[in-house]
Write a protein that holds these residues in place. Structure first.
Motif, PDB file in Angstrom:
ATOM      1  N   GLU A 282       2.998 -21.122 -27.110  1.00 25.93           N
ATOM      2  CA  GLU A 282       3.166 -22.047 -27.904  1.00 25.93           C
ATOM      3  C   GLU A 282       3.958 -23.376 -26.935  1.00 25.93           C
ATOM      4  O   GLU A 282       4.813 -23.555 -27.284  1.00 25.93           O
ATOM      5  CB  GLU A 282       4.907 -22.200 -29.197  1.00 25.93           C
ATOM      6  CG  GLU A 282       4.358 -21.244 -29.894  1.00 25.93           C
ATOM      7  CD  GLU A 282       5.053 -19.439 -29.355  1.00 25.93           C
ATOM      8  OE1 GLU A 282       5.016 -19.739 -28.435  1.00 25.93           O
ATOM      9  OE2 GLU A 282       3.854 -18.683 -30.037  1.00 25.93           O
ATOM     10  N   GLY A 283       3.198 -22.885 -25.695  1.00 21.36           N
ATOM     11  CA  GLY A 283       3.718 -23.814 -24.042  1.00 21.36           C
ATOM     12  C   GLY A 283       3.411 -25.609 -24.744  1.00 21.36           C
ATOM     13  O   GLY A 283       2.836 -25.475 -23.866  1.00 21.36           O
ATOM     14  N   TRP A 284       3.638 -25.534 -25.395  1.00 21.86           N
ATOM     15  CA  TRP A 284       3.026 -27.416 -25.060  1.00 21.86           C
ATOM     16  C   TRP A 284       4.237 -28.252 -25.477  1.00 21.86           C
ATOM     17  O   TRP A 284       5.458 -28.008 -25.726  1.00 21.86           O
ATOM     18  CB  TRP A 284       2.602 -27.422 -26.908  1.00 21.86           C
ATOM     19  CG  TRP A 284       1.025 -27.231 -27.043  1.00 21.86           C
ATOM     20  CD1 TRP A 284       1.440 -26.428 -28.087  1.00 21.86           C
ATOM     21  CD2 TRP A 284       0.094 -27.533 -26.844  1.00 21.86           C
ATOM     22  NE1 TRP A 284      -0.031 -25.550 -27.580  1.00 21.86           N
ATOM     23  CE2 TRP A 284      -0.389 -26.199 -27.356  1.00 21.86           C
ATOM     24  CE3 TRP A 284       0.061 -28.709 -26.534  1.00 21.86           C
ATOM     25  CZ2 TRP A 284      -2.414 -26.671 -27.354  1.00 21.86           C
ATOM     26  CZ3 TRP A 284      -1.398 -28.971 -26.696  1.00 21.86           C
ATOM     27  CH2 TRP A 284      -2.617 -27.727 -26.589  1.00 21.86           C
ATOM     28  N   LYS A 285       4.351 -29.128 -24.390  1.00 22.35           N
ATOM     29  CA  LYS A 285       5.211 -30.526 -24.407  1.00 22.35           C
ATOM     30  C   LYS A 285       4.947 -31.618 -25.371  1.00 22.35           C
ATOM     31  O   LYS A 285       3.689 -32.363 -24.588  1.00 22.35           O
ATOM     32  CB  LYS A 285       5.778 -30.646 -23.355  1.00 22.35           C
ATOM     33  CG  LYS A 285       6.947 -31.685 -22.584  1.00 22.35           C
ATOM     34  CD  LYS A 285       8.287 -32.109 -23.263  1.00 22.35           C
ATOM     35  CE  LYS A 285       9.024 -32.801 -22.920  1.00 22.35           C
ATOM     36  NZ  LYS A 285      10.516 -32.924 -23.678  1.00 22.35           N
TER      37      LYS A 285
ATOM     38  N   PRO B  44       6.591 -23.396 -14.752  1.00 20.04           N
ATOM     39  CA  PRO B  44       7.120 -21.981 -14.839  1.00 20.04           C
ATOM     40  C   PRO B  44       6.970 -21.167 -13.489  1.00 20.04           C
ATOM     41  O   PRO B  44       8.487 -20.810 -13.837  1.00 20.04           O
ATOM     42  CB  PRO B  44       6.071 -21.274 -15.947  1.00 20.04           C
ATOM     43  CG  PRO B  44       4.739 -21.639 -15.947  1.00 20.04           C
ATOM     44  CD  PRO B  44       5.027 -23.204 -15.444  1.00 20.04           C
TER      45      PRO B  44
ATOM     46  N   LEU C 168      -1.221 -22.883 -18.605  1.00 24.15           N
ATOM     47  CA  LEU C 168       0.645 -22.191 -18.549  1.00 24.15           C
ATOM     48  C   LEU C 168       1.158 -22.881 -19.686  1.00 24.15           C
ATOM     49  O   LEU C 168       2.290 -22.748 -19.641  1.00 24.15           O
ATOM     50  CB  LEU C 168       0.873 -21.907 -17.193  1.00 24.15           C
ATOM     51  CG  LEU C 168       0.589 -21.580 -15.871  1.00 24.15           C
ATOM     52  CD1 LEU C 168       0.701 -21.274 -14.247  1.00 24.15           C
ATOM     53  CD2 LEU C 168      -0.356 -19.877 -16.087  1.00 24.15           C
ATOM     54  N   ALA C 169       1.006 -24.068 -19.658  1.00 25.93           N
ATOM     55  CA  ALA C 169       1.412 -25.086 -20.239  1.00 25.93           C
ATOM     56  C   ALA C 169       0.786 -26.653 -20.063  1.00 25.93           C
ATOM     57  O   ALA C 169       0.403 -26.899 -19.565  1.00 25.93           O
ATOM     58  CB  ALA C 169       2.566 -25.544 -19.697  1.00 25.93           C
TER      59      ALA C 169
ATOM     60  N   HIS D 237      -0.234 -15.582 -22.355  1.00 23.71           N
ATOM     61  CA  HIS D 237       0.785 -14.845 -23.285  1.00 23.71           C
ATOM     62  C   HIS D 237       1.886 -15.267 -23.452  1.00 23.71           C
ATOM     63  O   HIS D 237       2.513 -14.801 -24.926  1.00 23.71           O
ATOM     64  CB  HIS D 237       0.226 -13.187 -23.484  1.00 23.71           C
ATOM     65  CG  HIS D 237       0.926 -12.117 -22.085  1.00 23.71           C
ATOM     66  ND1 HIS D 237       1.935 -12.203 -22.711  1.00 23.71           N
ATOM     67  CD2 HIS D 237       0.217 -11.737 -20.702  1.00 23.71           C
ATOM     68  CE1 HIS D 237       2.907 -11.209 -21.192  1.00 23.71           C
ATOM     69  NE2 HIS D 237       1.493 -11.646 -20.536  1.00 23.71           N
ATOM     70  N   TRP D 238       2.266 -15.030 -22.408  1.00 25.11           N
ATOM     71  CA  TRP D 238       3.627 -14.764 -22.478  1.00 25.11           C
ATOM     72  C   TRP D 238       4.544 -16.742 -23.032  1.00 25.11           C
ATOM     73  O   TRP D 238       5.110 -17.237 -23.325  1.00 25.11           O
ATOM     74  CB  TRP D 238       4.910 -14.548 -21.171  1.00 25.11           C
ATOM     75  CG  TRP D 238       3.961 -15.183 -20.325  1.00 25.11           C
ATOM     76  CD1 TRP D 238       3.819 -14.125 -19.404  1.00 25.11           C
ATOM     77  CD2 TRP D 238       4.245 -15.994 -19.272  1.00 25.11           C
ATOM     78  NE1 TRP D 238       2.722 -14.661 -18.576  1.00 25.11           N
ATOM     79  CE2 TRP D 238       3.922 -16.237 -18.366  1.00 25.11           C
ATOM     80  CE3 TRP D 238       4.853 -17.651 -19.634  1.00 25.11           C
ATOM     81  CZ2 TRP D 238       3.379 -17.214 -16.903  1.00 25.11           C
ATOM     82  CZ3 TRP D 238       4.750 -18.546 -18.143  1.00 25.11           C
ATOM     83  CH2 TRP D 238       4.011 -18.358 -17.775  1.00 25.11           C
ATOM     84  N   ASN D 239       3.514 -17.543 -23.286  1.00 24.35           N
ATOM     85  CA  ASN D 239       3.531 -19.184 -23.360  1.00 24.35           C
ATOM     86  C   ASN D 239       2.723 -20.047 -24.336  1.00 24.35           C
ATOM     87  O   ASN D 239       2.423 -20.631 -23.934  1.00 24.35           O
ATOM     88  CB  ASN D 239       3.682 -19.890 -22.273  1.00 24.35           C
ATOM     89  CG  ASN D 239       4.673 -20.865 -22.147  1.00 24.35           C
ATOM     90  OD1 ASN D 239       5.532 -20.559 -22.807  1.00 24.35           O
ATOM     91  ND2 ASN D 239       4.477 -21.666 -21.497  1.00 24.35           N
TER      92      ASN D 239
ATOM     93  N   ASN E  80       8.894 -28.431 -17.611  1.00 25.46           N
ATOM     94  CA  ASN E  80       7.976 -27.887 -19.121  1.00 25.46           C
ATOM     95  C   ASN E  80       6.314 -26.982 -18.559  1.00 25.46           C
ATOM     96  O   ASN E  80       5.860 -26.424 -18.854  1.00 25.46           O
ATOM     97  CB  ASN E  80       8.090 -28.873 -19.855  1.00 25.46           C
ATOM     98  CG  ASN E  80       9.816 -28.875 -21.138  1.00 25.46           C
ATOM     99  OD1 ASN E  80       9.880 -28.009 -22.341  1.00 25.46           O
ATOM    100  ND2 ASN E  80       9.868 -30.432 -20.589  1.00 25.46           N
ATOM    101  N   LEU E  81       6.480 -28.139 -17.732  1.00 27.05           N
ATOM    102  CA  LEU E  81       4.778 -27.512 -17.147  1.00 27.05           C
ATOM    103  C   LEU E  81       5.328 -26.438 -15.388  1.00 27.05           C
ATOM    104  O   LEU E  81       4.165 -26.242 -15.423  1.00 27.05           O
ATOM    105  CB  LEU E  81       4.548 -28.938 -16.658  1.00 27.05           C
ATOM    106  CG  LEU E  81       3.736 -29.785 -17.775  1.00 27.05           C
ATOM    107  CD1 LEU E  81       2.964 -30.694 -17.870  1.00 27.05           C
ATOM    108  CD2 LEU E  81       2.885 -28.687 -18.985  1.00 27.05           C
TER     109      LEU E  81
END
Lengths: 451, 430
Positions: free
Chosen positions: A348-351, A262, A314-315, A344-346, A259-260
Motif C-alpha cells: 500500500e505504498g501510495w502517497k 524507504p 518501492l513506493a 511485498h512489504w509495501n 514517503n518515497l
C-alpha cells in the motif's frame, strides 16, 4: 510559510529555472527564493535583461566568464572551491529571509561541467553549512546517448556518486524522453492542422506542457530546447503546487522524500505527467479523468525512459491538481494497482496529494513519482557509456590536470554507481521468503516474547 | 460545562472547523420538535459548551496547531465566511516548516517546542469558561503533525492537568494508502496515547466514513464523488451527536469517560450513527425507535458504519461498555433494551453496560436519531490492519532511517509494537 530555496546551476539548470520562474509568476505572485549560478554569463545575463530582471537582484547571481569546458573536475574542484564562500553567502542571505526554510531544491544537468560539477559541489556545501535543512531535493537532467558532449558519461557518473551520497531525493530527467514527448505533441498538432484527424481537434493554445510563450526569432534548436525545458518547468510547478495553492490534502517536498525513500541511497524517482495538452474542440469531451491516470502510468508520458511495469515499485506518489475528488483518485488506484508490482512489504505504498487549483489551461493534471527498481537500467546504460571511454582512458588527462582531481575519483564513482545498481537489482529479486511473525503477548502475564 | 478543542494538523483543523459548524448549525436549527422555552435553555447550554459568547460573534473554544500557515488560515477564513461564528484570534500556534509525515519529527522536534505556547493558549481558553469539562483533541493517525505533535501535546496536557479529561478523536487513514508511512505513524501514535495522554481515543476510519458517503449521494442521483469534506461531515455528524448536551443536567465528559473507558488497556472507542438518509430523503425520513435501535445494534454487530447494505453478523462484537444517545421525538420513552442485547465484559454488571442519554430535541433535521459510542472489538479491524502493515515494513527495516534521524530508535519501535499488541490482545480476549 514554509519555503524552499531553488538553486539553479549551469546553462541547462538556469534555462529550466528561468522558465519555471516565468510560469510561476504567471500562476501566482511567486515567492522567489533563488540562487542562480553559472560559470558563463550568457544565460543568466539574458535572464536579467528579461522580465525576470525585476524579480531577482544581483546578489542572487554568481557567475564567471570562461565556463567549465564540459569538465566535471573544473566545475567541482576549480570553480567549486573558488566560489564556495560566495555561494554559501548567497544561500545564507536567502535563508535568512525565510520564516521556516523547508528544503533546498537544486536544478542542474549531469552531462556538462558547470551544472554537473559545481552543482554537486554545492550539494556538499549545503549539507555542511546548513545541516538543519535536511532535505536536498535535486532535479537532474541526464544526457541522451547521442549527446553532443563526448565526455558526458564521465561527468554524469562523477556527479551520480555525489547525488547518491549527498542528496535526499533525485528526479532524473532524460533529454531523450523530453524530445519524444515534444515530438508526440507536435505530431498531433501538425496532423490536426493538416486535417489528418477527422475532427477539428486542435491543441488549446498554451495548454501543452511543452509550450513556451516566447520563441519568436529563435533558431529551431533553441526552440526545441525551449519546449523541452518547458516540460521540466511544468513538472516543477506541479511538484510544488501545494506550497502556492490550497487543497484538501497538501503534500510538500519533505513529505515526498519521506514517503518515497524507504532506504537512504535508493532515492531516484521516475516522474510522469498527464495530460500533455488540452484540446480546443468542444465537441470532443476532455479526456476523462480516468484516462489521465492510465496515461500517467504509460511510458509515453514519462520524463525518463524506463519501464516501471517490469520493475518493482518501492513506493509511488500521485500529485493531483484541479477538479479531481478523493474518490476519483481512490477508484483509479484500485484500478491500476493490479497491473503494477509493488514490493511485498509495501503493497500500500501510495502517497496522495490533492491541490484544488489546476495548471493554467487544463482542468486537472496528474504528476506521478515512482520509486521503482527499473531505474537501474538508466544507470547501467550510463556505466556502459562510461566504460567505453574509461577503458581507453580517453580524455582523462583533461580531468587529471585539474588540481585536486585524481584517478581514484573515477574508480570510486564507478564503484558507487555499480553498487547502487546492485542494490536495486537485489530488491527486484527478493521474494517474501522469510516470514517474521508479529510479537506475541504471553497469555499468563504481560511479558512480551520477541521471536 | 465547556469542552475545549485542540485541533492539530491538516485533518485535525479540517475536522475541528467542521465540528464547530455542525454544532452551530444544529444549535440554531428550526426543526427542533420541542417547545420554544425548552429550546432556549438547550441552545444556551449547547452554545456555552462549545463557544465563548462574550463578544458580538460566538468564538469557538479552540486552540489551533499546525506546522505550516496555510491550513490554519483556511480554517479561520472558512469560519469567518459563515458570518455566524469564528475562531478567536491569538489562539493559533503556527511554527516550523511542516512535519513531513514524520511522526518522530512531530513528536520529538516540533511537539516539545510547541508545548509551552499551546499550554498557555489552553489556559487562556480555560479562563474564559465558567467550568471547563475537559479537552477534545482532533488529530489524525497518518500524517506527521496530527499524529506526532498530537501525541506529544496530549501527553503534555495530561502532565499539566492530571485531573482534566482528555478525549482524542483520531482519524485513521484509508487502508489502501494515503501516506506510504501511515501505518508507522498510526502505530506510534496509538502506542504513545496508550502510555499516557488520552483517557479515551475515538477512532474514525476513513474507509468507514467513505462507506457512509458512498451510499448516501447528495441530491439522490447516482454515485457521486466523495471528497474529504464529505468524510469530515460524516465524522462530525456522529461526534456532535455524541457531545451535544442531553436535556437536564448534561453529563460531564469525565462521567462519560469513566463509564466508557475504565481501564488503560481498553480506551479505544468507535461511533455508529443512524439513520443516514440522503439529503433528498431527509424531510421524509421517519423511523420509530425500536427499528432504529435494532438497526444500530445490527450495525454494531456487523461492524458496519453505514446503516444498510451490510451482511448480518456472523460472530459477536463484544463490548466493554457502550453509551447510547437518543435524540428526537419521544426520546424519553424510547425502549433501549433493543440495543443492550449483546454481551459486555465480565466485570461490568448487566444493567451498567449500556448507558443511555436522552434528548427530546431533534438532531440534524432527523425526527429520531441515535448515536452509539462503544468501547468494543469493533476497533480491532482498524488496529490490526495498522499493526500488520507496520510490522511488514519494520521487518524489512523500511523507512527506519527517516525516524532514526529524528531520534527514534529501533527499540522505541519494538516497544510501540509491544504496546499495541497488548491492546489488540486485550480486545481479542474480551
Amino acid at each position: 510559510m514554509s519555503q524552499s530555496i531553488l538553486i539553479q546551476i549551469g546553462q541547462c539548470g538556469n534555462q529550466i529555472g528561468c522558465r519555471f520562474w516565468d510560469l510561476a509568476l504567471r500562476e501566482h505572485a511567486a515567492n522567489n527564493k533563488a540562487v542562480l549560478v553559472d560559470m558563463e554569463e550568457g544565460v543568466v545575463n539574458a535572464a536579467l535583461k528579461g522580465p525576470l530582471g525585476d524579480v531577482f537582484d544581483h546578489k542572487q547571481f554568481i557567475t564567471d566568464v570562461s565556463g567549465s569546458g564540459n569538465n566535471w573536475a573544473v566545475g567541482n574542484r576549480f570553480y567549486g572551491r573558488r566560489y564556495r564562500e560566495a555561494i554559501v553567502e548567497s544561500v545564507r542571505r536567502e535563508a535568512e529571509m525565510c520564516d521556516a526554510l523547508q528544503c533546498f531544491f537544486v536544478l542542474h544537468s549531469m552531462g556538462g561541467g558547470t551544472g554537473s560539477g559545481v552543482g554537486t559541489a554545492i550539494l556538499g556545501m549545503l549539507r555542511d553549512e546548513f545541516p538543519d535543512v535536511y532535505n536536498r531535493f535535486v532535479t537532474a537532467v541526464f544526457p541522451s546517448a547521442d549527446d553532443d558532449v563526448i565526455t558526458s558519461p564521465y561527468n554524469s557518473i562523477l556527479a551520480l556518486k555525489q547525488l547518491t551520497e549527498v542528496a535526499e531525493c533525485v528526479l532524473p530527467i532524460e533529454n531523450q524522453a523530453l524530445q519524444d514527448i515534444c515530438t508526440r505533441i507536435s505530431k498531433f498538432s501538425s496532423q490536426s492542422k493538416a486535417g489528418i484527424h477527422t475532427s477539428a481537434a486542435k491543441i488549446k493554445e498554451g495548454s501543452a506542457v511543452s509550450d513556451s510563450h516566447q520563441g519568436a526569432g529563435k533558431c529551431s534548436v533553441q526552440k526545441a530546447f525551449d519546449s523541452m525545458n518547458n516540460i521540466v518547468a511544468n513538472l516543477l510547478l506541479n511538484l510544488t503546487c501545494s506550497a502556492r495553492f490550497e487543497g484538501s490534502l497538501n503534500v510538500d517536498l519533505n513529505e515526498i522524500s519521506m514517503n518515497l525513500v524507504p532506504f537512504p541511497r535508493l532515492h531516484y524517482l521516475v516522474s510522469s505527467m498527464a495530460p500533455l495538452y488540452s484540446l480546443t474542440d468542444v465537441n470532443i469531451p476532455q479526456r476523462r479523468l480516468d484516462s489521465m491516470f492510465g496515461d500517467a502510468f504509460s511510458p509515453a508520458h514519462q520524463l525518463i525512459r524506463a519501464d516501471p511495469k517490469h520493475g518493482l515499485y518501492l513506493a509511488c506518489a500521485l500529485m493531483v491538481r484541479g477538479k479531481a475528488q478523493l474518490s476519483d483518485v481512490r477508484r483509479n488506484i484500485e484500478r491500476i494497482k493490479s497491473s503494477l508490482r509493488f514490493v511485498h512489504w509495501n503493497q500500500e505504498g501510495w502517497k496522495t496529494g490533492l491541490c484544488a487549483v489546476p495548471p493554467t489551461g487544463q482542468p486537472y493534471s496528474l504528476l506521478t513519482l515512482a520509486n521503482n527498481t527499473c531505474i537501474e537500467k538508466t544507470f547501467t546504460d550510463l556505466v556502459v557509456r562510461f566504460n567505453r571511454l574509461y577503458k581507453r582512458k580517453a580524455h582523462l588527462h583533461h580531468y587529471l590536470t585539474v588540481d585536486g582531481m585524481e584517478v581514484a575519483e573515477f574508480d570510486d564513482s564507478l564503484q558507487s554507481v555499480q553498487s547502487l545498481i546492485a542494490e536495486y537489482k537485489d530488491l527486484q529479486t527478493t521474494r517474501q521468503s522469510i516470514f517474521i511473525p508479529r510479537l506475541q503477548v504471553a497469555a499468563s502475564d504481560y511479558s512480551m516474547q520477541y521471536t | 460545562m465547556s469542552i475545549i478543542t485542540v485541533q492539530i494538523g491538516q485533518c485535525g483543523n479540517q475536522i475541528g472547523t467542521q465540528l464547530f459548524s455542525t454544532i452551530y448549525d444544529d444549535i440554531f436549527s428550526k426543526d427542533t420538535g420541542i417547545q420554544a422555552s425548552k429550546n432556549e435553555d438547550y441552545m444556551d447550554a449547547a452554545l456555552n459548551r462549545f463557544f465563548s459568547c462574550e463578544g458580538s460573534v460566538p468564538e469557538a473554544r479552540a486552540v489551533m496547531v499546525d506546522m505550516e500557515q496555510k491550513v490554519i488560515s483556511q480554517a479561520v477564513s472558512a469560519a469567518k465566511r459563515t458570518g455566524r461564528w469564528r475562531f478567536a484570534s491569538g489562539q493559533q500556534y503556527v511554527r516550523g516548516s511542516g512535519s513531513g509525515n514524520n511522526w518522530a519529527r512531530g513528536f520529538a522536534a516540533h511537539g516539545p517546542r510547541a508545548s509551552d505556547a499551546v499550554l498557555d493558549m489552553l489556559r487562556h481558553e480555560s479562563e474564559k469558561c465558567d467550568r471547563a469539562d475537559g479537552f477534545l483533541f482532533a488529530t489524525s493517525l497518518a500524517g506527521g503533525t496530527g499524529s506526532g505533535v498530537g501525541a506529544r501535546l496530549c501527553a503534555r496536557v495530561r502532565e499539566e492537568h492530571p485531573r482534566a479529561v482528555v478525549v482524542c478523536h483520531a482519524v485513521a487513514p484509508y487502508a489502501a494508502g494515503e501516506v506510504a508511512v501511515q501505518s508507522y505513524n498510526a502505530l506510534l501514535t496509538l502506542a504513545s496515547l496508550r502510555r499516557g495522554g488520552a483517557d479515551a481515543v475515538v477512532l474514525s476510519a476513513n474507509d468507514d466514513l467513505h462507506a457512509v458517503c458512498a451510499t448516501t449521494p447528495r441530491g439522490g442521483g447516482g454515485r457521486e464523488p466523495v471528497s474529504f469534506d464529505d468524510l469530515n461531515a460524516v465524522a462530525c455528524r456522529q461526534l456532535a451527536a455524541a457531545l451535544l448536551p442531553a436535556e437536564g443536567a448534561p453529563p460531564s465528559l469525565s462521567d462519560v469517560v469513566d463509564a466508557l473507558a475504565p481501564h488503560a488497556d481498553y480506551r479505544l472507542l468507535s461511533m455508529r450513527h443512524a439513520p443516514q438518509p440522503t439529503a433528498a430523503a431527509l424531510p421524509f425520513t421517519e423511523v420509530a425507535w425500536t427499528p432504529l435501535l435494532r438497526r444500530l445494534r445490527r450495525m454494531h454487530a456487523a461492524t458496519s458504519a453505514r446503516d444498510e447494505g451490510f451482511e448480518r453478523e456472523s460472530g459477536r462484537v463484544r463490548s466493554v461498555a457502550d453509551l447510547l444517545t437518543v435524540r428526537g421525538d419521544g426520546a424519553d420513552d424510547a425502549d433501549c433494551d433493543a440495543i443492550a442485547d449483546h454481551r459486555g465484559a465480565v466485570w461490568a454488571p448487566p444493567g451498567e453496560r449500556v448507558r443511555v442519554r436522552r434528548c427530546r430535541r431533534r438532531y440534524g433535521g432527523l425526527r429520531r436519531s441515535a448515536v452509539l459510542v462503544s468501547n468494543s472489538q469493533a476497533v480491532l479491524g482498524t488496529v490490526e490492519g495498522i499493526t500488520e502493515k507496520a510490522w511488514r515494513l519494520f521487518a524489512s527495516r523500511a523507512y527506519l532511517h527517516q525516524y532514526v534521524a529524528c531520534g527514534l530508535t529501533e527499540d522505541d519501535f519494538v516497544q510501540s509494537f509491544a504496546d499495541v499488541e497488548q491492546v489488540i490482545h486485550s480486545y481479542r480476549h474480551l
